[in-house]
Design a protein around this motif. Structure first.
Motif, PDB file in Angstrom:
ATOM      1  N   LEU A 215       0.672  -1.134   0.086  1.00 47.41           N
ATOM      2  CA  LEU A 215       0.194   0.244   0.189  1.00 47.41           C
ATOM      3  C   LEU A 215       0.854   1.412   0.025  1.00 47.41           C
ATOM      4  N   GLY A 216       1.976   1.100   0.085  1.00 49.60           N
ATOM      5  CA  GLY A 216       3.219   2.393  -0.065  1.00 49.60           C
ATOM      6  C   GLY A 216       3.473   2.782   1.112  1.00 49.60           C
ATOM      7  N   TYR A 217       3.291   2.103   2.366  1.00 50.60           N
ATOM      8  CA  TYR A 217       3.693   2.407   3.708  1.00 50.60           C
ATOM      9  C   TYR A 217       5.213   2.004   3.999  1.00 50.60           C
ATOM     10  N   LEU A 218       6.071   3.101   4.490  1.00 49.76           N
ATOM     11  CA  LEU A 218       7.301   2.539   5.330  1.00 49.76           C
ATOM     12  C   LEU A 218       6.991   1.751   6.355  1.00 49.76           C
ATOM     13  N   THR A 219       7.260   0.708   6.529  1.00 51.64           N
ATOM     14  CA  THR A 219       6.575  -0.087   7.692  1.00 51.64           C
ATOM     15  C   THR A 219       7.637  -0.797   8.523  1.00 51.64           C
ATOM     16  N   LEU A 220       7.234  -0.918   9.928  1.00 47.18           N
ATOM     17  CA  LEU A 220       8.157  -1.471  10.978  1.00 47.18           C
ATOM     18  C   LEU A 220       7.536  -2.445  11.708  1.00 47.18           C
ATOM     19  N   VAL A 221       7.829  -3.637  11.921  1.00 47.23           N
ATOM     20  CA  VAL A 221       7.357  -4.497  13.011  1.00 47.23           C
ATOM     21  C   VAL A 221       8.312  -4.346  14.480  1.00 47.23           C
ATOM     22  N   LEU A 222       7.542  -3.752  15.297  1.00 37.63           N
ATOM     23  CA  LEU A 222       8.156  -3.182  16.379  1.00 37.63           C
ATOM     24  C   LEU A 222       8.424  -4.776  17.422  1.00 37.63           C
ATOM     25  N   SER A 223       7.489  -5.516  17.419  1.00 39.96           N
ATOM     26  CA  SER A 223       7.640  -6.599  18.451  1.00 39.96           C
ATOM     27  C   SER A 223       6.320  -7.257  18.240  1.00 39.96           C
ATOM     28  N   ASP A 224       6.596  -8.851  18.549  1.00 42.53           N
ATOM     29  CA  ASP A 224       5.096  -9.674  18.758  1.00 42.53           C
ATOM     30  C   ASP A 224       4.960  -9.966  20.137  1.00 42.53           C
ATOM     31  N   ALA A 225       5.677  -9.388  21.067  1.00 41.86           N
ATOM     32  CA  ALA A 225       5.528  -9.676  22.432  1.00 41.86           C
ATOM     33  C   ALA A 225       5.189  -8.345  23.384  1.00 41.86           C
ATOM     34  N   VAL A 226       4.475  -7.285  22.980  1.00 40.90           N
ATOM     35  CA  VAL A 226       3.805  -6.263  23.749  1.00 40.90           C
ATOM     36  C   VAL A 226       3.162  -6.850  24.841  1.00 40.90           C
TER      37      VAL A 226
END
Length: 507
Positions: free
Chosen positions: A297-308
């Motif tokens: 979709l054109g976003y600059l994307t970052l996965v922060l954590s899967d353990a919030v």
């Protein structure tokens, strides 16, 4: 497409990636011929009219339907425990009929645990599962399907503890903000089938477990309270948890008897060489799919954590600071640098307080800022927050988190960062992948930095709703519920998905 529509698209794609049917079919293969074999993650098991199935959890109906397609006549018999009403819902909800078993299925479906709370119906199902397991012999194979929600759907308290006493303790711990690890540690200690109890009941049969994880870090002994895994916790761990939440002195006599007496011997380590456990789906898979879709979709994307994890108020503050920092990063100037340093310091302090595994906001955002170049930004995370119940309202952790993020952003607009926030559109989404947030029909909710102001214009006091833990009532009444995330039960469960979408106004 508006930011909220983008958020809904990302959430639906994340959930689709972890639907139980496709995942199970990738993990489980039937090889026919002169010597038929069941191959689980590359490991073969011989079939001789000796295959049985049990399961429990919110995603197990779809997992069982997929298993039935694969196994065919090789399956002798099965029993599964699934949420109350899920079959009726799947029969009427568009696209969910594939989760239903065949009309002449050899798998008995038993429904219970309304609102994800153990009840008599779930206890009856647990007894049927225990009876099947105890009737197996050394030549048999038991395929066990496990997903989140399995703890409530497999209740079998150790006598003299009653179902009501166990449920009361669990509910009270949850209301005090206990984590899923703490809740399941207590559940295991009071259960006949959890903490490896099901595997022991099935011995000497071979036990093959397919697990859909709804717990941070995918610990096998915590997911559904570990019915096929030796417990890593002791009775002392239980006493520590109960002391932490000031419950030790108010325990029913039956619970004290089980925790203090010989009945706890069921948790002693034993040989589990007859068990093969495999995790086939997790929150990380869902987040990776959302990341791919956001980038398309054109976003600059970052996965922060899967353990919030952590209390929703603290986690909401973390997300607010992250959003402020991203909005500040696009602006140059001495004043901005000083403000960024201030926000970064607050973020680092909060990050240390939460101690979320794998989360390093500062370094991650620096990498994001260096390649920002005016593109819209998407931050993704997953996990499971906790709520301390102080009121009598209706809601769930996802709706409360979304509303608290909105309140934090509203407060930030009155600070030095406010003028920079005004230059951006921001949408925050928090949703449970199972489609049910607490005892409500919503999966979660959307919020924005304008939400609190708009609510005030209509006479809603967000602070009052939050103090009563009444987020569902707020989102239902405000703007006719358009901020609610409504998906229906999804048939899967890999904790929650959080998404932050940021775009410059006019962009």
């Amino acid at each position: 497409m508006a930011l909220q529509e983008h958020g809904l698209h990302l959430f639906r794609c994340a959930v689709a990636r972890v639907l139980p049917g496709p995942m199970l079919k990738r993990a489980l293969v039937l090889e026919t011929g002169e010597c038929p074999r069941l191959v689980l993650h590359g490991r073969p098991f011989e079939l001789r009219r000796n295959l049985y199935l049990v399961g429990f959890g919110k995603a197990v109906l779809g997992m069982a339907a997929a298993a039935e397609d694969i196994l065919g006549d090789y399956l002798v018999r099965g029993v599964i425990s699934v949420p109350q009403g899920i079959q009726k819902l799947c029969s009427t909800q568009e696209g969910e009929q594939a989760m239903l078993l065949k009309p002449q299925s050899r798998i008995q479906v038993m429904e219970g645990a309304k609102h994800n709370l153990p009840d008599r119906a779930a206890l009856k199902a647990a007894t049927a599962i225990q009876d099947l397991a105890e009737g197996l012999t050394a030549g048999d194979l038991l395929l066990v399907l496990i997903s989140g929600g399995g703890s409530a759907l497999l209740p079998a308290p150790i006598p003299p503890v009653t179902l009501e006493e166990k449920e009361t303790i669990t509910r009270l711990l949850a209301s005090k903000g206990a984590t899923i690890h703490e809740l399941n540690t207590i559940r295991k200690a009071l259960s006949l089938l959890k903490g490896g109890g099901l595997a022991r009941a099935a011995y000497p049969a071979q036990v093959l477990s397919l697990i859909l994880s709804d717990v941070i870090g995918d610990p096998l002994d915590i997911i559904a309270s570990g019915p096929t895994v030796a417990s890593s916790h002791s009775v002392q761990d239980c006493f520590h948890i109960l002391t932490k939440y000031n419950m030790l002195d108010t325990l029913p006599q039956s619970v004290q008897t089980v925790l203090s007496g010989s009945a706890t011997g069921h948790n002693t380590p034993k040989d589990y060489s007859h068990v093969f456990n495999v995790v086939i789906g997790s929150n990380r898979l869902a987040l990776e799919e959302a990341r791919c879709q956001a980038e398309e979709l054109g976003y600059l994307t970052l996965v922060l954590s899967d353990a919030v994890c952590g209390e929703v108020g603290t986690v909401a503050r973390l997300y607010s600071l992250l959003i402020q920092l991203i909005c500040l990063s696009a602006v140059r100037g001495a004043q901005t640098y000083l403000l960024k340093d201030k926000v970064e310091a607050a973020l680092s302090s909060l990050e240390a307080q939460l101690a979320i595994p794998g989360l390093n906001c500062t370094d991650a955002l620096k990498a994001l800022q260096e390649s920002q170049a005016g593109r819209p930004v998407c931050l993704l995370a997953g996990g499971e927050t906790t709520v301390q119940l102080r009121g009598s309202g209706k809601g769930g952790r996802n709706q409360e988190l979304a509303l608290r993020v909105a309140l934090e952003l509203h407060r930030a607009k009155s600070t030095e960062a406010g003028s920079f926030l005004e230059e951006y559109k921001v949408v925050f989404l928090s949703g449970g992948t199972d489609g049910q947030d607490g005892p409500t029909e919503a999966a979660g909710a959307f919020s924005s930095q304008e939400l609190v102001h708009e609510a005030e214009q209509e006479g809603f006091d967000v602070g009052t709703f939050l103090s009563n833990n009444d987020s569902y009532t707020f989102f239902t009444e405000f703007q006719r519920g358009r901020h609610l995330l409504m998906t229906g039960l999804t048939g899967t469960n890999v904790m929650d998905v959080h998404a932050v979408l940021i775009r410059a106004r006019g962009g």
